[in-house]
Design an enzyme around this catalytic site. Structure first.
Site, PDB file in Angstrom:
ATOM      1  N   CYS A   4      -0.712   0.535   9.744  1.00  0.00           N
ATOM      2  CA  CYS A   4      -1.025   1.638  10.668  1.00  0.00           C
ATOM      3  C   CYS A   4      -2.364   1.401  11.359  1.00  0.00           C
ATOM      4  O   CYS A   4      -2.507   1.688  12.542  1.00  0.00           O
ATOM      5  CB  CYS A   4      -1.119   2.974   9.921  1.00  0.00           C
ATOM      6  SG  CYS A   4       0.083   3.202   8.614  1.00  0.00           S
ATOM      7  N   ASP A   5      -3.356   0.917  10.629  1.00  0.00           N
ATOM      8  CA  ASP A   5      -4.728   0.960  11.136  1.00  0.00           C
ATOM      9  C   ASP A   5      -5.369  -0.401  11.381  1.00  0.00           C
ATOM     10  O   ASP A   5      -6.474  -0.464  11.931  1.00  0.00           O
ATOM     11  CB  ASP A   5      -5.614   1.745  10.141  1.00  0.00           C
ATOM     12  CG  ASP A   5      -5.109   3.165   9.963  1.00  0.00           C
ATOM     13  OD1 ASP A   5      -4.576   3.712  10.943  1.00  0.00           O
ATOM     14  OD2 ASP A   5      -5.240   3.712   8.863  1.00  0.00           O
TER      15      ASP A   5
ATOM     16  N   CYS B  82      -3.489   2.184   4.775  1.00  0.00           N
ATOM     17  CA  CYS B  82      -2.330   1.568   5.433  1.00  0.00           C
ATOM     18  C   CYS B  82      -2.786   0.541   6.466  1.00  0.00           C
ATOM     19  O   CYS B  82      -3.240   0.898   7.558  1.00  0.00           O
ATOM     20  CB  CYS B  82      -1.491   2.659   6.109  1.00  0.00           C
ATOM     21  SG  CYS B  82      -0.100   2.003   7.038  1.00  0.00           S
TER      22      CYS B  82
END
Ligand code: FAD
Length: 319
Positions: free
Chosen positions: A149-150, A146
């Protein structure tokens, strides 16, 4: 020592609902909107990812009604609010097992048990893994599925992306905001991604392609340090230093719990053109039942259709 909360939830009577929806991605939340507007007071179980896969991407540019695009998580939030406005109830709970052999259908969840007159399955799909040494051990330590997200953790660092479809390119383009360079490792010599995305990726100076190549190992002790690569045409192996590995190589439908109870094809739940599964009263929508389109709009459309059919099914039964 007794765990009182688990005993009380195990022993308590199942909660009965007219329409139970498994999954809170675009399909499930659209189904919830339609079932709520039909005054069926649907309950939606979110699983672990409210908003579904769409919530994992930074921006969605191809969902109509948002000329400037819309954040993936924001879109999920809007879907949820709209369904709740008409009485849908969203529960942070996951289905563990189902019994579709008799009605009402029974669904065992993390927090208890439901019985339902009609069931809409919209459990979507989860990202595929490379299944190479180091992947599991280094997930969360440089291996990610992701970018939204990261991505931030890789500011000014080199990363690799594995894949050659829409998601791989979209997420690579997003990662150019943070990473110093992005090498896209693709096992073929051409991309599956759409033309616009390809053009943007080829024009971006931070993105470079490594063709005909697979990742055979992710190396690192505390965190990712390198990937081992193999050229599938020449067999040549090499070690590429990197700090992040983002993997976008497709998805597997979350349908294991329905195996043996519903007709399936290649892991996808079989539905007819009206989202009916092989069991009357059970409907399926979105990526759990669609191996072909896999988009927010198509999943949402299937969710709406499933709810309309569930409504008709319950109405016909009530005479
Ligand atoms: C990185 C990325 C970028 C994307 N970009 C785009 C884009 O730009 N445009 C576009 O149209 N599409 C895009 N997609 C595809 C789109 O997100 C999916 O097609 C869509 O989200 C599928 O919707 P769905 O509701 O069928 O399933 P999902 O979105 O997969 O949602 C499944 C839901 O089911 C829940 N669930 C799973 N198991 C259980 C269980 N046991 N019990 C209860 N709930 C459960 C999950 O928690 C989740 O809420 C992208 C996908 C990814 C991964």
């Amino acid at each position: 020592m007794f765990n009182l909360s688990s005993i009380s939830s195990t022993n308590s009577a199942p909660r009965h609902v007219k329409v139970l929806i498994l999954g809170a991605g675009p399909a499930g939340l659209s189904a919830a909107l339609y079932a709520a507007r039909a005054e069926l007071q649907p309950v939606v179980l979110t699983g672990t990812q409210i908003g579904g896969q769409a919530a994992l991407t930074y921006t969605i540019e191809n969902y109509p009604g948002f000329p400037e695009g819309v954040g993936g998580a924001e879109l999920g939030d809007l879907f949820q609010k709209q369904a709740e406005r008409f009485g849908a109830v969203v529960e942070f709970d996951s289905a563990q097992s189902v019994d579709l052999s008799a009605r009402p259908f029974r669904v065992q969840t993390d927090n208890g048990e439901y019985t339902a007159d009609a069931l809409i399955i919209s459990t979507g799909a989860s990202p595929n893994q490379l299944n190479v040494p180091g992947e599991v051990e280094l997930t969360g330590k440089g291996v990610s599925y992701c970018a939204t997200c990261d991505g931030w953790f890789f500011k000014d660092k080199p990363v690799v992306v594995v894949g050659g479809g829409d998601s791989a390119l979209e997420e690579s383009l997003f990662l150019t905001r943070f990473a110093s360079s992005i090498k896209i490792i693709h096992r073929r010599d051409s991309l599956r991604a759409g033309a616009i995305l390809q053009k943007r990726a080829f024009e971006n100076p931070k993105i470079e392609f490594v063709w005909d190549t697979v990742v055979t190992e992710i190396a690192g002790r505390e965190k990712v340090e390198a990937v081992r690569l193999k050229n599938v045409k020449t067999g040549a192996e090499s070690l590429l230093p990197t700090e992040g590995v983002f993997i976008f190589i497709g998805h597997t439908p979350n349908t294991q719990m329905f195996a043996g109870q519903l007709e399936m094809e290649g892991g996808y739940i079989k539905v007819d053109e009206r989202m009916h599964t092989s069991v009357p009263g059970v409907f399926a929508a979105g990526e759990s039942a669609d191996s072909h389109f896999k988009q927010v709009i198509t999943s949402a459309g299937m969710g709406a259709a499933a709810a309309i059919e569930a409504t008709r099914f319950l109405e016909a039964e009530a005479g």
